[in-house]
Scaffold this motif. Structure first.
Motif, PDB file in Angstrom:
ATOM      1  N   ALA A 150       0.836  -1.201   0.000  1.00 54.27           N
ATOM      2  CA  ALA A 150       0.000   0.000   0.000  1.00 54.27           C
ATOM      3  C   ALA A 150       0.869   1.248   0.000  1.00 54.27           C
ATOM      4  CB  ALA A 150      -0.909   0.006   1.229  1.00 54.27           C
ATOM      5  N   GLY A 151       0.509   2.197  -0.819  1.00 59.41           N
ATOM      6  CA  GLY A 151       1.134   3.511  -0.762  1.00 59.41           C
ATOM      7  C   GLY A 151       2.612   3.517  -1.033  1.00 59.41           C
ATOM      8  N   ARG A 152       3.009   2.926  -2.150  1.00 61.75           N
ATOM      9  CA  ARG A 152       4.413   2.998  -2.533  1.00 61.75           C
ATOM     10  C   ARG A 152       4.798   4.415  -2.959  1.00 61.75           C
ATOM     11  NH1 ARG A 152       7.462  -1.555  -3.616  1.00 61.75           N
ATOM     12  NH2 ARG A 152       7.181  -2.889  -1.840  1.00 61.75           N
ATOM     13  N   PHE A 153       3.836   5.098  -3.548  1.00 61.44           N
ATOM     14  CA  PHE A 153       4.147   6.422  -4.103  1.00 61.44           C
ATOM     15  C   PHE A 153       3.458   7.557  -3.370  1.00 61.44           C
ATOM     16  CE2 PHE A 153       4.808   3.182  -7.299  1.00 61.44           C
ATOM     17  CZ  PHE A 153       6.127   3.437  -7.643  1.00 61.44           C
ATOM     18  N   LYS A 154       2.353   7.270  -2.737  1.00 62.86           N
ATOM     19  CA  LYS A 154       1.794   8.250  -1.805  1.00 62.86           C
ATOM     20  C   LYS A 154       1.269   7.500  -0.585  1.00 62.86           C
ATOM     21  CE  LYS A 154      -2.066   8.927  -4.944  1.00 62.86           C
ATOM     22  NZ  LYS A 154      -3.159   9.838  -5.297  1.00 62.86           N
ATOM     23  N   PRO A 155       1.145   8.213   0.537  1.00 66.79           N
ATOM     24  CA  PRO A 155       0.817   7.535   1.791  1.00 66.79           C
ATOM     25  C   PRO A 155      -0.393   6.612   1.671  1.00 66.79           C
ATOM     26  CG  PRO A 155       1.266   9.851   2.182  1.00 66.79           C
ATOM     27  CD  PRO A 155       1.301   9.660   0.706  1.00 66.79           C
TER      28      PRO A 155
END
Length: 786
Positions: free
Chosen positions: A644-649
């Motif tokens: 989950a949320g590799r690029f945004k939280p």
DNA sequence: AGCACGCCGACT
DNA sequence: GTCGGCGTGCTC
């Protein structure tokens, strides 16, 4: 001169052959050799393990070898030593081990076929003879002798077959399967002559000067095949085929990328670059930049002129990974995995021998690649179970890699966010040097994890109200949700969906296995039998856990959220690699809102829009019950929530029936060390690895009537084995009939590697590869206990 | 593994 | 007496 040869035969013996005057290439240890073998002198492929002037064996019995087809060894001396170790440790035979690693494309085998003669002579046939003739007729008149024997199942098979041959009803035929070692074509100058075309004249001139040139090089020099063939037709040049030979090619390194390392990355990097040998564990959470560290170290190793091998789990060998390695090393990378064709495997094997490529990425089998000047092995995701070979010789690539580093004296680096309990323990003991990455490189924080007790919350089916709300919110924001469910195991029958109760053995604390044939729950460690339970003893609900898998989740989801675009990512949907690749592409493009998946969905792929992960039943047991269940649940939760949320939280919701289980509790609160500490305490108390060495014996019976024989023999040998192991009773396997054979197993434990290896040798000595028609296998450090 | 050989019971 | 089921042993 004589050579000592190992053949692909389940025997711990070697054979001597005389080296004739005429052979393609001189003998050398590790080279392939083609030899006549057995009464029929059928050709087989062997590996030379020594070259001698005299041998201690009656010379008249020694046959001449047929050929030594290569001018290079296929195994380096250290790979031979490593294979020897693998054979001794995992209970295999040297030849079998060598050939299980060697790509099939190197093998030359001659086999015996029989076919019906035409026209069929009219002679009287016995019943048995008719059986054979009928079987042959059903298979277009021709069959391999061994296949025929399996089909007709006559004990006097060979006798009957010989009679048929002497009656001329069937005839023998030897057929050779050739290797797929690439042969290079060369154009050779023959004589001068008049030619018209400019290109043709140039080519003839070129070859007159050089005498000989490979066709590929000529093509690269812009001489077309037509031009070449034109000269061949005129008889001015000739094409000859030659086997490729080893030559050193220079290798160019691309410019290194300028990447700033964090202090702990820098520390790990320096430690590794300075290491001449040794075992290391690079330990850090997702996003701590483990890969950058090992790629940078690999880069330094290659700069020094050495080669690097990067081992990855099966599901991780993706185009993304390849692209990332290529960003450091360019296109010059050797790829090696089980799904390659024999030809492709041969090609990478040869690249390794030549030193033509300096960086190799591969799955478990790549650990034996005969890489020249190997300077580092990286084992990424070292805890992954795909490193364990599930067939003979049942080796574990991580262990083989560590051994290889010892033999060849180079560092071996294990990498993981969730190390196996064994590796973690060894790092605590100091056998493996721990390099911890404490900071995260990524500015995106780790996902917030909410742990939901399914027993206490409001829920619809297995969707808690917390999860339902989160799914709704996430999709409304235009982001994606991944719902993860562990694949329902065949063995999960005594699991209560309501309260999470699992029937365990009161003595061993291992989940019990339901045996359909006996209608009993059986402990596979001590053999204790229990009456099956149909109602949960804790909450009284029916134990009914059939078929709760991805399909049912998908179905329920479509009812709960009819407008959401749902996709299923599991064994069934990604069976076809093209379909799988398409689905993954579509998910990345945002064509779906909710992904329902198994392990397959959690590995190797980064979905940029994914910000919510739901683990539906964190404590559901998958697959066979064994002492690793807890460890697997822990790793699964950590890996899945980490998506989950590799690029945004992002956030994760972990639903569990028993949220107090250490594996669940500590995974959901990022308290990794606490998990390992508790798990180690439990393993030590119950006598499981890493505190013991384990071994599984599996016997396969054709007929149940053979069991009496087996038990007698087993009981006798059990006493002897008790010197080395604690031996469990012979237990029928829960799936008693697999491919028509009845399976019985025994689980053995011991305290040391030394005892294990001695015990394995005793087993091999006492049980020949088949005894009284009973087949069996030895599985050292098995991934299962049944 | 793949095959030959040799020992026993049972059957033309 | 021979046939064939079955166990044992060898393969350079």
């Amino acid at each position: 001169m004589f050579v000592e040869v190992v053949l692909d035969i389940p025997l711990d013996r070697t054979f001597y052959y005389k080296v004739p005057e005429v052979i393609s290439y001189p003998p050398e240890v590790g080279k392939r050799v083609i030899v006549p073998f057995g009464a029929n002198d059928l050709l087989r492929t062997g590996i030379i393990v020594s070259v001698k002037d005299d041998v201690d064996f009656p010379e008249e019995k020694i046959k001449e070898l047929f050929d030594i087809p290569d001018d290079f060894p296929l195994f380096t001396p250290s790979c031979l030593e490593l294979c020897r170790f693998v054979s001794d440790y995992y209970g295999g035979y040297f030849g079998e081990t060598l050939f299980s690693f060697l790509p099939g494309g190197f093998e030359v085998t001659e086999s015996l076929f029989v076919k019906l003669s035409e026209p069929t002579p009219s002679v009287k046939l016995t019943e048995n003879e008719k059986k054979i003739v009928e079987t042959l007729k059903n298979s277009s008149g021709k069959l391999k002798v061994s296949t025929l024997r399996r089909r007709v199942k006559l004990s006097s098979f060979y006798q009957v077959l010989r009679n048929l041959v002497s009656k001329s009803v069937v005839v023998r035929e030897e057929l050779i399967k050739r290797d797929s070692v690439p042969r290079e074509r060369f154009a050779v100058f023959v004589k001068d002559g008049e030619v018209r075309g400019k290109k043709s004249r140039e080519l003839l001139h070129y070859l007159k000067e050089k005498g000989k040139e490979s066709v590929n090089t000529l093509k690269a020099l812009d001489f077309s095949l037509q031009v070449i063939n034109g000269l061949v037709k005129k008889g001015l040049i000739e094409i000859v085929e030659e086997k490729v030979t080893l030559e050193n090619r220079l290798w160019e390194l691309k410019d290194t990328k300028k990447i700033k390392l964090t202090p702990s990355q820098e520390k790990a990097f320096k430690e590794l670059v300075g290491a001449k040998e040794g075992k290391f564990l690079l330990y850090g959470v997702t996003g701590s930049g483990k890969m950058e560290v090992y790629l940078k170290v690999a880069y330094e190793v290659v700069k020094r002129g050495k080669s690097v091998l990067i081992l990855v789990p099966e599901l991780l060998l993706t185009p993304e990974l390849r692209a990332r390695v290529e960003s450091y090393f360019g296109k010059n990378i050797g790829i090696y995995h089980g799904k390659l064709t024999p030809k492709e495997k041969v090609s990478t094997w040869l690249k390794a021998l030549r030193g033509e490529v300096k960086v190799f990425i591969g799955t478990r089998g790549a650990v034996m690649l005969p890489i020249k000047d190997l300077g580092l092995i990286v084992v990424d995701e070292e805890q992954d179970s795909s490193y364990k070979e599930q067939q003979k010789p049942y080796y574990h690539a991580r262990e083989v890699a560590l051994k290889r580093g010892e033999i060849e004296k180079f560092p071996v680096l294990l990498v993981s966010a969730t190390p196996s309990v064994e590796t973690y323990y060894r790092s605590k003991l100091g056998e493996i040097k721990l390099l911890e990455l404490k900071e995260r490189v990524s500015t995106v924080p780790l996902p917030y994890i909410k742990l939901v007790n399914l027993q206490e919350t409001e829920r619809i089916s297995i969707f808690s109200k917390e999860l339902l709300a989160a799914i709704e919110n996430t999709v409304k924001k235009g982001e994606q949700v991944l719902l993860f469910i562990n694949r329902r195991g065949f063995f999960a029958k005594s699991f209560c969906l309501n309260c999470g109760y699992v029937a365990e053995c009161s003595d061993c604390s291992v989940p019990l296995v339901y045996h359909k044939s006996e209608r009993k729950l059986i402990c596979h460690l001590c053999g204790k039998r229990y009456e099956p339970i149909y109602r949960c003893p804790k909450c009284g609900k029916r134990l009914d856990f059939f078929g709760y898998g991805t399909e049912r989740v998908e179905e329920e989801l479509r009812i709960l959220f009819p407008k959401f675009r749902v996709v299923r990512l599991d064994q069934d949907t990604v069976k076809n690699p093209e379909v799988g690749a398409r689905l993954i592409k579509e998910i990345k493009e945002g064509k779906y809102d909710v992904i329902v998946g198994t392990q397959i969905a959690t590995k190797g792929h980064n979905f940029p829009k994914l910000t919510l992960v739901g683990v539906l039943l964190a404590d559901l047991l998958g697959g066979a019950p064994d002492y690793r269940t807890s460890e697997r649940i822990f790793q699964l939760i950590v890996h899945t929530t980490g998506r989950a949320g590799r690029f945004k939280p992002g956030a994760a919701i972990v639903q569990a029936l028993k949220p107090d289980l250490p594996a669940v509790k500590y995974a959901a609160t990022y308290k990794f060390d606490e998990f390992y500490r508790e798990e180690l305490t439990a393993r030590e108390f119950l006598g499981f690895p890493p505190f013991t060495k384990t071994l599984l014996l599996e016997f396969q019976l054709e007929k149940l009537a053979e069991f009496k024989k087996l038990r007698e023999k087993f009981e006798k040998i059990k006493n002897e084995l008790s010197l080395f192991f604690s031996v469990s009773d012979l237990t029928p396997a829960p799936l008693p009939k697999v491919s028509g054979r009845y399976r019985f197993t025994s689980f053995l434990r011991t305290s040391s590697e030394e005892k294990l290896m001695k015990g394995v040798a005793v087993i091999k000595e006492r049980f020949p590869s088949t005894f009284s028609g009973i087949r069996y296998k030895i599985e050292v450090e098995p991934m299962r206990i049944v």
